[in-house]
Design a protein around this motif. Structure first.
Motif, PDB file in Angstrom:
ATOM      1  N   TYR A 133       0.807  -1.221   0.000  1.00 52.14           N
ATOM      2  CA  TYR A 133       0.000   0.000   0.000  1.00 52.14           C
ATOM      3  C   TYR A 133       0.838   1.268   0.000  1.00 52.14           C
ATOM      4  O   TYR A 133       0.295   2.366  -0.107  1.00 52.14           O
ATOM      5  N   ARG A 134       2.142   1.147   0.150  1.00 51.90           N
ATOM      6  CA  ARG A 134       2.997   2.323   0.308  1.00 51.90           C
ATOM      7  C   ARG A 134       4.236   2.222  -0.572  1.00 51.90           C
ATOM      8  O   ARG A 134       5.020   1.284  -0.438  1.00 51.90           O
ATOM      9  N   GLN A 174      -5.510   6.301  -2.938  1.00 51.61           N
ATOM     10  CA  GLN A 174      -5.404   5.732  -1.593  1.00 51.61           C
ATOM     11  C   GLN A 174      -3.957   5.403  -1.240  1.00 51.61           C
ATOM     12  O   GLN A 174      -3.466   5.758  -0.152  1.00 51.61           O
ATOM     13  N   ASN A 175      -3.259   4.764  -2.158  1.00 45.70           N
ATOM     14  CA  ASN A 175      -1.875   4.395  -1.894  1.00 45.70           C
ATOM     15  C   ASN A 175      -0.951   5.612  -1.872  1.00 45.70           C
ATOM     16  O   ASN A 175       0.034   5.635  -1.118  1.00 45.70           O
ATOM     17  N   ALA A 176      -1.267   6.619  -2.686  1.00 50.93           N
ATOM     18  CA  ALA A 176      -0.449   7.838  -2.705  1.00 50.93           C
ATOM     19  C   ALA A 176      -0.524   8.558  -1.366  1.00 50.93           C
ATOM     20  O   ALA A 176       0.496   9.024  -0.833  1.00 50.93           O
ATOM     21  N   VAL A 177      -1.723   8.647  -0.791  1.00 51.56           N
ATOM     22  CA  VAL A 177      -1.876   9.324   0.497  1.00 51.56           C
ATOM     23  C   VAL A 177      -1.227   8.501   1.605  1.00 51.56           C
ATOM     24  O   VAL A 177      -0.572   9.045   2.503  1.00 51.56           O
ATOM     25  N   LYS A 178      -1.380   7.189   1.569  1.00 55.41           N
ATOM     26  CA  LYS A 178      -0.714   6.340   2.561  1.00 55.41           C
ATOM     27  C   LYS A 178       0.810   6.500   2.483  1.00 55.41           C
ATOM     28  O   LYS A 178       1.503   6.524   3.511  1.00 55.41           O
ATOM     29  N   PHE A 235      11.925  12.844   0.832  1.00 54.03           N
ATOM     30  CA  PHE A 235      10.528  12.620   0.440  1.00 54.03           C
ATOM     31  C   PHE A 235      10.427  12.416  -1.067  1.00 54.03           C
ATOM     32  O   PHE A 235      11.078  13.114  -1.839  1.00 54.03           O
ATOM     33  N   ARG A 236       9.581  11.466  -1.468  1.00 58.28           N
ATOM     34  CA  ARG A 236       9.342  11.201  -2.891  1.00 58.28           C
ATOM     35  C   ARG A 236       7.898  11.509  -3.303  1.00 58.28           C
ATOM     36  O   ARG A 236       7.579  11.496  -4.488  1.00 58.28           O
ATOM     37  N   THR A 237       7.042  11.782  -2.336  1.00 61.30           N
ATOM     38  CA  THR A 237       5.611  11.929  -2.632  1.00 61.30           C
ATOM     39  C   THR A 237       5.175  13.373  -2.842  1.00 61.30           C
ATOM     40  O   THR A 237       4.043  13.612  -3.241  1.00 61.30           O
ATOM     41  N   ILE A 238       6.064  14.338  -2.551  1.00 61.78           N
ATOM     42  CA  ILE A 238       5.681  15.742  -2.659  1.00 61.78           C
ATOM     43  C   ILE A 238       6.711  16.517  -3.472  1.00 61.78           C
ATOM     44  O   ILE A 238       7.829  16.069  -3.688  1.00 61.78           O
ATOM     45  N   ASN A 239       6.301  17.703  -3.904  1.00 65.21           N
ATOM     46  CA  ASN A 239       7.217  18.678  -4.496  1.00 65.21           C
ATOM     47  C   ASN A 239       7.614  19.630  -3.370  1.00 65.21           C
ATOM     48  O   ASN A 239       6.831  20.508  -3.002  1.00 65.21           O
ATOM     49  N   LEU A 262       2.920  13.331 -10.499  1.00 65.69           N
ATOM     50  CA  LEU A 262       1.963  12.991  -9.442  1.00 65.69           C
ATOM     51  C   LEU A 262       2.496  13.278  -8.036  1.00 65.69           C
ATOM     52  O   LEU A 262       2.001  12.719  -7.046  1.00 65.69           O
ATOM     53  N   SER A 263       3.499  14.152  -7.936  1.00 64.23           N
ATOM     54  CA  SER A 263       3.969  14.612  -6.629  1.00 64.23           C
ATOM     55  C   SER A 263       3.040  15.717  -6.135  1.00 64.23           C
ATOM     56  O   SER A 263       2.651  16.602  -6.905  1.00 64.23           O
ATOM     57  N   ALA A 264       2.687  15.686  -4.867  1.00 61.85           N
ATOM     58  CA  ALA A 264       1.734  16.653  -4.321  1.00 61.85           C
ATOM     59  C   ALA A 264       2.366  18.033  -4.187  1.00 61.85           C
ATOM     60  O   ALA A 264       3.461  18.182  -3.646  1.00 61.85           O
ATOM     61  N   GLU A 265       1.648  19.042  -4.671  1.00 59.85           N
ATOM     62  CA  GLU A 265       2.070  20.429  -4.515  1.00 59.85           C
ATOM     63  C   GLU A 265       1.242  21.136  -3.436  1.00 59.85           C
ATOM     64  O   GLU A 265       1.757  21.992  -2.721  1.00 59.85           O
ATOM     65  N   GLU A 266      -0.016  20.775  -3.340  1.00 59.09           N
ATOM     66  CA  GLU A 266      -0.896  21.321  -2.309  1.00 59.09           C
ATOM     67  C   GLU A 266      -1.848  20.229  -1.846  1.00 59.09           C
ATOM     68  O   GLU A 266      -2.328  19.436  -2.665  1.00 59.09           O
TER      69      GLU A 266
END
Length: 228
Positions: free
Chosen positions: A12-13, A58-62, A77-81, A195-199
């Protein structure tokens, strides 16, 4: 935590067991999610098809929550900008990536402008570590999270979520009840081409969470001698 044994990737992660690099983990090694994954699989209300938008979100937020809770450097970190990232909770002023990491997820989510006498949880008095200790104590099996629905896809992802756990440990002097505690909320996540989160915007009612944790007997209230 890390035990010297190479583990399979968490299903999931992402970015939990990366090869190479020099990731600095908060507790010395990559965490394990066996207990909360079991809680999630037993209690989830939706099973999304593999590869679906819902499963991806779901997996992105986890994965983001995992990094926020267990990595200590933003550059890992790899999930955000990191340069653009902002977290907004219930319309409050946005927090940068560094500010969010310093506060921790619980303090960021539970910050409130309520008068002092009405505050059940005082985020300004909690550190990153103490805040996590409080909720680890209350939810010893973990605090599971699922996507209930996704209303729009990238670049602005809008989703409904559910967060739940069993109140099986003490919380701020309140004895555990063993009951299910849960809350629902809405998330809006702006992502870039990778698909990296900016906000990330989160909207929810903290009373849904805290109300369930106040049902247990308060050890700070002295019992009347006539009602032993």
């Amino acid at each position: 935590m890390a035990d010297g044994v190479k583990r399979a990737s968490d299903k999931y992660r992402s970015f939990l067991h990366e090869e190479g690099g020099n990731i600095q983990w908060r507790h010395g090694g990559a965490p394990t999610y066996d207990a909360v994954n079991e809680l999630f699989e037993q209690g989830r209300t939706q099973v999304w098809p593999e590869g679906s938008l819902e499963e991806t979100v779901q997996n992105a937020v986890k994965s983001w929550e995992m990094e926020l809770s267990h990595k200590i450097r933003i550059q890992d970190f790899r999930t955000i900008n990191p340069q653009k990232f902002k977290l907004f909770v219930n319309g409050r002023e946005g927090l940068s990536a560094e500010e969010t990491l310093e506060l921790g997820s619980y303090n960021a989510l539970l910050k409130t402008s309520l008068p002092e006498q009405l505050k059940v949880y005082k985020s300004e008095e909690e550190s990153f570590e103490s805040s996590h200790d409080v909720f680890r104590s209350a939810f010893p099996r973990g605090f599971a999270w699922e996507v209930m629905a996704v209303y729009s896809g990238p670049p602005v992802v809008t989703y409904k979520f559910r967060h739940w756990g069993y109140f099986e440990g003490p919380f701020k002097g309140h004895s555990p009840t063993g009951e299910l505690v849960q809350f629902y909320g809405l998330g809006i996540m702006k992502v870039d081409e990778s698909l990296s989160a900016e906000e990330v915007e989160i909207y929810y009612d903290p009373a849904e969470l805290l109300g369930g944790l106040l049902k247990g007997t308060d050890s700070n209230i002295k019992q009347c001698p006539f009602h032993k």
